[in-house]
Design a protein around this motif. Structure first.
Motif, PDB file in Angstrom:
ATOM      1  N   PHE A  10       8.016  -3.540   5.510  1.00 34.53           N
ATOM      2  CA  PHE A  10       7.672  -2.510   6.488  1.00 34.53           C
ATOM      3  C   PHE A  10       6.207  -2.547   6.909  1.00 34.53           C
ATOM      4  CE2 PHE A  10      11.264   0.807   5.657  1.00 34.53           C
ATOM      5  CZ  PHE A  10      12.208  -0.163   5.990  1.00 34.53           C
ATOM      6  N   LEU A  11       5.382  -3.294   6.189  1.00 34.23           N
ATOM      7  CA  LEU A  11       3.965  -3.496   6.542  1.00 34.23           C
ATOM      8  C   LEU A  11       3.213  -2.185   6.772  1.00 34.23           C
ATOM      9  CD1 LEU A  11       4.145  -6.614   8.913  1.00 34.23           C
ATOM     10  CD2 LEU A  11       4.180  -6.508   6.418  1.00 34.23           C
ATOM     11  N   TYR A  12       3.475  -1.211   5.906  1.00 40.43           N
ATOM     12  CA  TYR A  12       2.785   0.079   6.000  1.00 40.43           C
ATOM     13  C   TYR A  12       1.506   0.022   5.183  1.00 40.43           C
ATOM     14  CZ  TYR A  12       1.819   5.088   5.525  1.00 40.43           C
ATOM     15  OH  TYR A  12       1.223   6.322   5.548  1.00 40.43           O
ATOM     16  N   GLN A  13       0.367   0.294   5.838  1.00 42.16           N
ATOM     17  CA  GLN A  13      -0.917   0.255   5.141  1.00 42.16           C
ATOM     18  C   GLN A  13      -1.809   1.392   5.636  1.00 42.16           C
ATOM     19  OE1 GLN A  13      -1.957  -3.762   6.517  1.00 42.16           O
ATOM     20  NE2 GLN A  13      -3.483  -2.917   7.920  1.00 42.16           N
ATOM     21  N   GLN A  14      -2.700   1.847   4.755  1.00 37.96           N
ATOM     22  CA  GLN A  14      -3.656   2.872   5.142  1.00 37.96           C
ATOM     23  C   GLN A  14      -4.743   2.256   6.028  1.00 37.96           C
ATOM     24  OE1 GLN A  14      -4.965   5.613   5.669  1.00 37.96           O
ATOM     25  NE2 GLN A  14      -3.734   7.156   4.629  1.00 37.96           N
ATOM     26  N   ASN A  15      -5.593   3.119   6.559  1.00 36.32           N
ATOM     27  CA  ASN A  15      -6.556   2.738   7.571  1.00 36.32           C
ATOM     28  C   ASN A  15      -7.887   3.394   7.232  1.00 36.32           C
ATOM     29  OD1 ASN A  15      -7.826   2.888  10.393  1.00 36.32           O
ATOM     30  ND2 ASN A  15      -5.943   1.775  10.824  1.00 36.32           N
ATOM     31  N   THR A  16      -8.890   2.585   6.904  1.00 39.68           N
ATOM     32  CA  THR A  16     -10.170   3.083   6.401  1.00 39.68           C
ATOM     33  C   THR A  16     -11.307   2.817   7.391  1.00 39.68           C
ATOM     34  OG1 THR A  16     -10.809   1.014   5.340  1.00 39.68           O
ATOM     35  CG2 THR A  16      -9.375   2.504   4.064  1.00 39.68           C
ATOM     36  N   MET A  17     -12.531   3.082   6.946  1.00 45.76           N
ATOM     37  CA  MET A  17     -13.690   2.763   7.771  1.00 45.76           C
ATOM     38  C   MET A  17     -13.818   1.257   8.003  1.00 45.76           C
ATOM     39  SD  MET A  17     -15.274   5.317   9.081  1.00 45.76           S
ATOM     40  CE  MET A  17     -16.728   4.425   9.631  1.00 45.76           C
ATOM     41  N   ARG A  18     -13.275   0.450   7.106  1.00 49.24           N
ATOM     42  CA  ARG A  18     -13.250  -0.996   7.361  1.00 49.24           C
ATOM     43  C   ARG A  18     -12.513  -1.280   8.665  1.00 49.24           C
ATOM     44  NH1 ARG A  18     -10.403  -5.289   3.242  1.00 49.24           N
ATOM     45  NH2 ARG A  18      -8.755  -3.703   3.342  1.00 49.24           N
ATOM     46  N   ASP A  19     -11.402  -0.577   8.902  1.00 45.37           N
ATOM     47  CA  ASP A  19     -10.626  -0.797  10.114  1.00 45.37           C
ATOM     48  C   ASP A  19     -11.384  -0.335  11.356  1.00 45.37           C
ATOM     49  OD1 ASP A  19      -7.887  -1.748   9.040  1.00 45.37           O
ATOM     50  OD2 ASP A  19      -8.404  -0.023   7.793  1.00 45.37           O
ATOM     51  N   ALA A  20     -12.195   0.719  11.203  1.00 47.41           N
ATOM     52  CA  ALA A  20     -13.042   1.138  12.314  1.00 47.41           C
ATOM     53  C   ALA A  20     -14.043   0.042  12.671  1.00 47.41           C
ATOM     54  CB  ALA A  20     -13.772   2.434  11.962  1.00 47.41           C
ATOM     55  N   ASN A  63       2.368   3.500  12.038  1.00 47.86           N
ATOM     56  CA  ASN A  63       2.938   3.212  10.706  1.00 47.86           C
ATOM     57  C   ASN A  63       3.009   1.741  10.321  1.00 47.86           C
ATOM     58  OD1 ASN A  63       3.386   5.937  10.112  1.00 47.86           O
ATOM     59  ND2 ASN A  63       5.467   5.907  10.953  1.00 47.86           N
ATOM     60  N   VAL A  64       2.408   0.853  11.101  1.00 53.57           N
ATOM     61  CA  VAL A  64       2.481  -0.583  10.802  1.00 53.57           C
ATOM     62  C   VAL A  64       1.096  -1.203  10.997  1.00 53.57           C
ATOM     63  CG1 VAL A  64       3.451  -2.803  11.509  1.00 53.57           C
ATOM     64  CG2 VAL A  64       4.920  -0.782  11.439  1.00 53.57           C
ATOM     65  N   LEU A  65       0.634  -1.970   9.979  1.00 53.09           N
ATOM     66  CA  LEU A  65      -0.634  -2.692  10.058  1.00 53.09           C
ATOM     67  C   LEU A  65      -1.765  -1.753  10.484  1.00 53.09           C
ATOM     68  CD1 LEU A  65       0.636  -6.124  11.454  1.00 53.09           C
ATOM     69  CD2 LEU A  65       0.213  -5.486   9.090  1.00 53.09           C
ATOM     70  N   GLN A  66      -2.605  -2.180  11.444  1.00 54.95           N
ATOM     71  CA  GLN A  66      -3.787  -1.365  11.788  1.00 54.95           C
ATOM     72  C   GLN A  66      -3.403  -0.287  12.801  1.00 54.95           C
ATOM     73  OE1 GLN A  66      -7.408  -3.520  12.570  1.00 54.95           O
ATOM     74  NE2 GLN A  66      -8.493  -1.698  13.228  1.00 54.95           N
ATOM     75  N   ALA A  67      -2.587   0.658  12.356  1.00 52.46           N
ATOM     76  CA  ALA A  67      -2.033   1.678  13.238  1.00 52.46           C
ATOM     77  C   ALA A  67      -3.082   2.695  13.670  1.00 52.46           C
ATOM     78  CB  ALA A  67      -0.877   2.389  12.534  1.00 52.46           C
ATOM     79  N   VAL A  68      -2.856   3.267  14.852  1.00 51.72           N
ATOM     80  CA  VAL A  68      -3.718   4.361  15.307  1.00 51.72           C
ATOM     81  C   VAL A  68      -3.196   5.709  14.830  1.00 51.72           C
ATOM     82  CG1 VAL A  68      -4.611   3.127  17.305  1.00 51.72           C
ATOM     83  CG2 VAL A  68      -2.523   4.494  17.544  1.00 51.72           C
ATOM     84  N   ALA A  69      -1.928   5.768  14.400  1.00 52.75           N
ATOM     85  CA  ALA A  69      -1.349   7.013  13.903  1.00 52.75           C
ATOM     86  C   ALA A  69      -0.389   6.714  12.769  1.00 52.75           C
ATOM     87  CB  ALA A  69      -0.634   7.767  15.018  1.00 52.75           C
ATOM     88  N   THR A  77      -5.949   7.871  12.690  1.00 54.99           N
ATOM     89  CA  THR A  77      -6.730   7.002  11.816  1.00 54.99           C
ATOM     90  C   THR A  77      -8.131   6.759  12.389  1.00 54.99           C
ATOM     91  OG1 THR A  77      -6.054   4.958  12.923  1.00 54.99           O
ATOM     92  CG2 THR A  77      -4.577   5.823  11.186  1.00 54.99           C
ATOM     93  N   PRO A  78      -9.039   6.212  11.573  1.00 53.18           N
ATOM     94  CA  PRO A  78     -10.351   5.827  12.112  1.00 53.18           C
ATOM     95  C   PRO A  78     -10.245   4.887  13.312  1.00 53.18           C
ATOM     96  CG  PRO A  78     -10.416   5.811   9.721  1.00 53.18           C
ATOM     97  CD  PRO A  78      -8.983   6.062  10.098  1.00 53.18           C
ATOM     98  N   THR A  79      -9.258   3.991  13.287  1.00 53.57           N
ATOM     99  CA  THR A  79      -9.058   3.089  14.426  1.00 53.57           C
ATOM    100  C   THR A  79      -8.752   3.870  15.694  1.00 53.57           C
ATOM    101  OG1 THR A  79      -8.300   1.290  13.000  1.00 53.57           O
ATOM    102  CG2 THR A  79      -7.654   1.190  15.309  1.00 53.57           C
ATOM    103  N   TYR A  80      -7.920   4.893  15.569  1.00 53.85           N
ATOM    104  CA  TYR A  80      -7.611   5.746  16.716  1.00 53.85           C
ATOM    105  C   TYR A  80      -8.898   6.315  17.317  1.00 53.85           C
ATOM    106  CZ  TYR A  80      -5.859   9.664  19.483  1.00 53.85           C
ATOM    107  OH  TYR A  80      -5.600  10.543  20.508  1.00 53.85           O
ATOM    108  N   HIS A  81      -9.769   6.815  16.462  1.00 52.15           N
ATOM    109  CA  HIS A  81     -10.985   7.460  16.960  1.00 52.15           C
ATOM    110  C   HIS A  81     -11.899   6.466  17.668  1.00 52.15           C
ATOM    111  CE1 HIS A  81      -9.794  11.217  15.279  1.00 52.15           C
ATOM    112  NE2 HIS A  81      -9.811  10.772  14.029  1.00 52.15           N
TER     113      HIS A  81
END
Length: 502
Positions: free
Chosen positions: A321-331, A358-364, A374-378
């Motif tokens: 399912f490739l579900y992962q959290q999203n941190t400042m690294r992703d930003a 919900n997949v990889l570098q997701a925005v939500a 997520t930080p990426t969304y912002h």
């Protein structure tokens, strides 16, 4: 173009260049990708019209609003690897008549095809986004893709237009963007570039256009990373009248056999991830050199339709399912990569972050009725100032981020001017520990009063959770000073800043 980092400096210096022939930064660089993968479509985007979660025709209202707020320009669907196993006619007509499908690529789950062509294209209309449909070349047929084009685009009398009307849609959607297969070197069929180039020519020939939107925009399945031979063959063997774009896929992954954790990563893992992310510039430059050899008039665009961070899945979740959290690294990945795309916007005309929900570098991310950004969304939202703005070329002489004897440029930048002649500057400091001072020389350009916004946090590993969804959100930024045609900015460690003229 961004110049190489220079050592032995106390601060980074950026010079903005005034030019009359700068390209427009296409808003399509800020595109997204939603594959039938894990909880991306079902539960992430689509919960069904009978769900207790507020929805519009089965699509979560919170997701619709979130994507509207970042002015999503386009959305790629249904894959990815899934695209080359997807038969679009299974997803139209009455729900009770639709066959199920086993998602062999992602978790082996059985799907009921309740989310199909009408659902997706109606969603794009709701979002004000251009749909980007990925056609099945790997296990499909030429007629199948040609019929799909006719089904969604034909406004007259035809078998597929008749079928569309019977299924409740009178007017066509006029879909412009079409992917002719996906990753044909891998999950799309393990083809050689020579074989795929010939196959592409066949498919593209029969993709008739009946829309009034200026014709189809056909995108060839392009290279993975630095497979420059793949790009060479496609550019050499496909006639220009059959192709509008060539794709490129590149993920910020440390090692494919050991991707590392999404949250509890080390500085060593962070440095390696950023090294891979910044390599995007080299990939773009080298692929464009090949494209320019065969296309000196720049009639064919480069489309980076899969990019983003890729780590090990969260503990206890389905590995498929490739579900992962999203941190400042992703930003950091998002900010630096989007700056690269902006600076190459003369040739990069579309890109798609992998993936939307919900997949990889997701925005939500979603959990039952909850949703978090997520930080990426912002970062995506902060960078909307660059959508369809005119690029301001930059020269950078910058400080380095050094770790374990290796160095990377610490500062990333891109700049633009809106149609109202308002200046926008996006800055990223990837250094994990050091604040960095940046001097921006406006040169011949003039700027009025500026305001700033920043995304930062206390630790690189910080992330938003369903319990605390606002740990990382943009804040007002005031640590800059404008005087005598220059702007001095102090960037905290691992931060993203956007300055915009008001």
């Amino acid at each position: 173009m961004i110049l190489s980092s220079v050592k032995a400096q106390e601060k980074s210096t950026i010079t903005l260049e005034n030019t009359d022939d700068a390209p427009t930064i296409s808003r399509h660089i800020y595109g997204h990708f939603a594959e039938h993968l894990g909880r991306s479509i079902y539960d992430g985007i689509y919960v069904g019209p009978d769900s207790s979660i507020p929805n519009t025709d089965g699509v979560r209202n919170d997701i619709i609003q979130a994507l509207r707020d970042i002015q999503i320009p386009n959305l790629r669907w249904p894959g990815g690897c899934f695209a080359d196993t997807y038969h679009w006619m299974d997803g139209i007509g009455p729900q009770e008549d639709r066959p199920s499908i086993v998602n062999t690529w992602w978790g082996g789950v059985t799907e009921d095809n309740s989310f199909g062509t009408h659902n997706f294209l109606n969603l794009c209309e709701e979002l004000g986004a251009e749909p980007y449909l990925a056609g099945n070349v790997g296990s499909g047929e030429v007629k199948e893709l040609a019929d799909w084009v006719q089904y969604v685009n034909h406004d007259g009398v035809s078998p597929m237009a008749k079928l569309r009307r019977e299924n409740g849609r009178e007017k066509p959607w006029n879909v412009k963007y079409w992917g002719v297969g996906n990753e044909m070197w891998g999950c799309g069929g393990n083809m050689t570039p020579e074989f795929y180039a010939n196959l592409y020519r066949q498919y593209a020939t029969f993709m008739g256009d009946w829309s009034n939107s200026g014709g189809l925009y056909r995108i060839a399945s392009g290279a993975s990373e630095d497979d420059y031979h793949w790009t060479e063959v496609l550019m050499r063997d496909i006639p220009k009248n059959l192709i509008e774009g060539v794709a490129l896929h590149s993920y910020s992954v440390i090692e494919w056999n050991d991707k590392g954790p999404a949250v509890e990563f080390t500085e060593d893992q962070y440095f390696k991830t950023m090294k891979k992310a910044l390599r995007m510039e080299e990939l773009i430059i080298k692929h464009l050199e090949i494209m320019d050899k065969y296309d000196p008039n720049h009639e064919i665009d480069l489309i980076v339709d899969e990019w983003g961070g890729w780590y090990n899945v969260e503990e206890g979740t389905n590995p498929g399912f490739l579900y992962q959290q999203n941190t400042m690294r992703d930003a950091m990945i998002a900010g630096a990569t989007l700056n690269i795309f902006n600076n190459h916007s003369d040739r990069v005309k579309m890109a798609n972050l992998a993936q939307t929900v919900n997949v990889l570098q997701a925005v939500a991310l979603t959990k039952d009725e909850q949703m978090l950004l997520t930080p990426t969304y912002h970062v995506m939202k902060m960078y909307t100032v660059h959508h369809d703005a005119t690029l301001i070329p930059v020269k950078l002489s910058g400080l380095d981020y050094t770790y374990n004897g290796e160095s990377l440029p610490a500062i990333s930048v891109s700049a633009s001017k809106s149609e109202k002649d308002k200046m926008n500057i996006s800055l990223v400091n990837i250094d994990s520990k050091k604040r960095n001072t940046v001097e921006i020389d406006l040169g011949a350009l003039k700027a009025g009063k500026m305001k700033g916004e920043i995304l930062k946090s206390g630790k690189l590993q910080d992330h938003n959770t369903f319990e605390n969804p606002d740990i990382i959100t943009p804040e007002e930024f005031t640590d800059f000073d404008s005087r005598n045609g220059k702007i001095d900015v102090t960037l905290p460690p691992f931060s993203v800043v956007v300055l915009k003229e008001i």
